[in-house]
Design a protein around this motif. Structure first.
Motif, short mmCIF file in Angstrom:
data_model
loop_
_atom_site.label_atom_id
_atom_site.label_comp_id
_atom_site.label_asym_id
_atom_site.label_seq_id
_atom_site.Cartn_x
_atom_site.Cartn_y
_atom_site.Cartn_z
N GLY A 127 2.83 13.78 0.06
CA GLY A 127 1.54 14.32 -0.08
C GLY A 127 0.41 13.31 -0.46
N LEU A 128 0.80 12.41 -1.48
CA LEU A 128 -0.24 11.27 -2.00
C LEU A 128 -0.32 10.46 -0.98
CD1 LEU A 128 0.72 11.25 -5.74
CD2 LEU A 128 -1.23 12.38 -4.85
N ARG A 129 0.92 10.01 -0.07
CA ARG A 129 0.81 9.04 1.06
C ARG A 129 -0.33 9.72 2.08
NH1 ARG A 129 6.61 7.97 0.20
NH2 ARG A 129 6.88 9.62 1.57
N GLY A 130 -0.11 11.02 2.16
CA GLY A 130 -1.22 11.81 2.98
C GLY A 130 -2.54 11.51 2.58
N VAL A 131 -2.95 11.65 1.53
CA VAL A 131 -3.98 11.59 0.88
C VAL A 131 -4.73 10.07 0.82
CG1 VAL A 131 -5.75 11.79 -1.54
CG2 VAL A 131 -3.75 13.34 -0.81
N PHE A 132 -3.86 9.15 0.72
CA PHE A 132 -4.48 7.71 0.29
C PHE A 132 -4.16 6.66 1.66
CE2 PHE A 132 -4.11 9.64 -4.06
CZ PHE A 132 -5.48 9.24 -4.35
N ARG A 139 -9.40 15.54 1.55
CA ARG A 139 -8.01 14.80 1.15
C ARG A 139 -8.32 14.99 -0.47
NH1 ARG A 139 -5.82 9.93 4.77
NH2 ARG A 139 -6.10 10.87 6.52
N TRP A 140 -9.27 14.81 -1.12
CA TRP A 140 -9.23 14.82 -2.63
C TRP A 140 -8.92 16.24 -3.17
CZ3 TRP A 140 -9.38 11.04 -5.48
CH2 TRP A 140 -10.09 9.75 -4.94
N PHE A 141 -9.28 17.22 -2.28
CA PHE A 141 -8.89 18.55 -2.60
C PHE A 141 -7.22 18.80 -2.43
CE2 PHE A 141 -7.18 22.86 -0.75
CZ PHE A 141 -7.65 23.55 -1.84
N HIS A 142 -6.67 18.00 -1.36
CA HIS A 142 -5.26 17.85 -1.39
C HIS A 142 -4.57 17.11 -2.56
CE1 HIS A 142 -4.87 19.65 2.62
NE2 HIS A 142 -5.33 18.49 3.31
N PHE A 143 -5.46 16.19 -3.19
CA PHE A 143 -4.98 15.31 -4.19
C PHE A 143 -5.02 16.23 -5.32
CE2 PHE A 143 -6.34 13.22 -8.01
CZ PHE A 143 -5.17 12.38 -8.08
N ALA A 144 -6.01 17.10 -5.43
CA ALA A 144 -5.97 17.85 -6.73
C ALA A 144 -5.28 18.93 -6.75
CB ALA A 144 -7.44 18.77 -6.80
N TRP A 145 -4.48 19.56 -5.75
CA TRP A 145 -3.80 20.78 -5.94
C TRP A 145 -2.33 20.09 -5.75
CZ3 TRP A 145 0.11 20.66 -2.03
CH2 TRP A 145 -0.31 20.61 -0.82
N ILE A 146 -1.91 18.89 -5.19
CA ILE A 146 -0.73 18.11 -5.19
C ILE A 146 -0.42 17.68 -6.78
CG2 ILE A 146 0.51 16.01 -4.63
CD1 ILE A 146 -0.79 16.11 -1.85
N PHE A 147 -1.40 17.08 -7.42
CA PHE A 147 -1.43 16.71 -8.78
C PHE A 147 -0.95 17.98 -9.77
CE2 PHE A 147 -3.14 16.01 -12.83
CZ PHE A 147 -2.72 14.89 -13.52
N ALA A 148 -1.79 18.97 -9.58
CA ALA A 148 -1.65 20.18 -10.49
C ALA A 148 -0.33 20.81 -10.06
CB ALA A 148 -2.68 21.16 -10.14
N GLN A 187 0.85 -1.29 -0.18
CA GLN A 187 0.08 0.09 -0.01
C GLN A 187 0.97 1.35 0.10
OE1 GLN A 187 -2.37 -0.87 3.44
NE2 GLN A 187 -4.20 -1.64 2.18
N LEU A 188 2.09 1.13 0.60
CA LEU A 188 2.83 2.35 0.79
C LEU A 188 3.62 2.63 -0.99
CD1 LEU A 188 5.21 1.78 3.73
CD2 LEU A 188 3.80 3.82 3.29
N TYR A 189 3.60 1.64 -1.81
CA TYR A 189 4.06 1.56 -3.00
C TYR A 189 3.23 2.37 -3.86
CZ TYR A 189 8.45 -1.07 -2.20
OH TYR A 189 9.50 -1.46 -1.68
N VAL A 190 1.85 2.22 -3.88
CA VAL A 190 0.84 2.74 -4.65
C VAL A 190 0.89 4.29 -4.78
CG1 VAL A 190 -1.50 2.98 -5.12
CG2 VAL A 190 -0.79 0.91 -4.38
N PRO A 191 0.80 5.09 -3.65
CA PRO A 191 1.00 6.42 -3.91
C PRO A 191 2.44 6.96 -4.45
CG PRO A 191 0.85 6.12 -1.61
CD PRO A 191 0.45 4.67 -2.30
N ALA A 192 3.16 6.21 -4.07
CA ALA A 192 4.72 6.63 -4.36
C ALA A 192 4.79 6.28 -5.87
CB ALA A 192 5.70 5.61 -3.69
N MET A 193 4.26 5.20 -6.40
CA MET A 193 4.33 5.05 -7.78
C MET A 193 3.35 6.24 -8.67
SD MET A 193 6.24 2.56 -8.60
CE MET A 193 7.26 1.20 -7.75
N MET A 194 2.39 6.47 -8.16
CA MET A 194 1.54 7.38 -8.74
C MET A 194 2.41 8.76 -8.92
SD MET A 194 -1.99 6.81 -6.41
CE MET A 194 -2.55 8.38 -7.13
N ALA A 195 3.21 8.98 -7.86
CA ALA A 195 3.99 10.54 -7.89
C ALA A 195 5.16 9.87 -8.95
CB ALA A 195 4.46 10.79 -6.40
#
Length: 281
Positions: free
Chosen positions: A230-235, A155-164, A73-81
């Motif tokens: 940041g993505l770990r913090g979201v998911f 958390r979805w708001f955090h995801f949006a600005w981290i992605f952008a 589960q740790l790898y998923v947000p890291a791989m997304m980044a």
């Protein structure tokens, strides 16, 4: 036709001339179409992080400490980044260097198309591919590795600005680094090496709590480490905070660092970008 009618027609024609934003959108559609025409590139781009996620998540599956989170589960947000940086920094750094070496940029510079339209087209391309890459990895993570989608809108708001912010910063850095390779043949090596190093020191392939402090401090100078955090913090649940270097998600600091890299990346682009190779004068 009367003089008044001619002037009205001229004004209408002038008003119909598309501006940089419209041309950038059209250029982006062309970039996306050209991208999907290269099937091997499409397969490699979208399968590479998924394959690595599968490999690492299959090898490391145990729970991490008392966090209630598995290593997979740790790898998923890291791989997304990592996927976001791959579709922006790596993709633009290599493709623009190739276009410069093949004199595509030089020919485009000689057309009436505003320079901003070219860069907007590239941004649309990385936005589309980055969003698709992220969606694929998130789907794999939720279906195969038990990552739960956030129920909190914050958390979805955090995801949006981290992605952008992350995508923008990495795209600008990709445009800037495209001026470093001296030829198209060396572009891959020049761009991939720093990206590969950053993945190891930013918590993509190795858990943050096992990376030496000085490596983490070096990785903290660049956007990827903060995108991963940041993505770990979201998911991931808040119990996983203890694995971070500061034992907190630090969303405020993440926003400041990524925004600073957006500004810094833009400055680097303005200072370093060239439309032709050094040997062309």
């Amino acid at each position: 036709m009367t003089t008044t009618a001619v002037r009205a027609t001229a004004r209408g024609s002038a008003g119909a001339v598309p501006g940089p934003w419209t041309l950038g959108l059209l250029r982006g559609a062309l970039e996306i179409k050209q991208f999907f025409r290269l099937r091997d590139q499409v397969v490699f781009t979208f399968s590479f992080p998924v394959v690595f996620l599968f490999l690492f998540a299959s090898i490391f599956r145990d729970h991490v400490g008392h966090t209630g989170v598995t290593a997979s589960q740790l790898y998923v947000p890291a791989m997304m980044a990592s996927g976001i940086m791959s579709t922006s920094f790596q993709s633009l750094g290599i493709s623009i260097a190739v276009e410069r070496d093949e004199k595509v940029l030089r020919r485009l510079r000689g057309t009436p198309m505003p320079p901003a339209a070219y860069f907007l087209g590239k941004i649309w391309l990385v936005l589309f591919t980055g969003a698709l890459e992220t969606a694929i990895l998130l789907a794999v993570g939720t279906v195969c590795y038990g990552v739960r989608l956030p129920s909190d809108p914050g958390r979805w708001f955090h995801f949006a600005w981290i992605f952008a912010l992350g995508l923008t910063a990495c795209a600008l850095l990709g445009i800037a680094v495209s001026s470093v390779p001296k030829s198209a043949k060396s572009a891959g090596s020049v761009v991939v090496l720093p990206f590969l190093v950053l993945q190891f020191v930013s918590g993509v392939y190795i858990a943050v709590d096992t990376i030496p402090g000085w490596m983490l401090d070096f990785g903290a100078l660049f956007p990827l480490k903060w995108m991963c955090q940041g993505l770990r913090g979201v998911f991931l649940p808040d119990s996983a905070k203890v694995l971070e270097q500061a034992h907190a998600w630090e969303f405020g600091r993440i926003a400041l660092v990524l925004a600073a890299w957006c500004v810094g990346g833009l400055v680097l682009c303005l200072l370093t970008f060239r439309w032709k190779n050094r040997r062309d004068g």
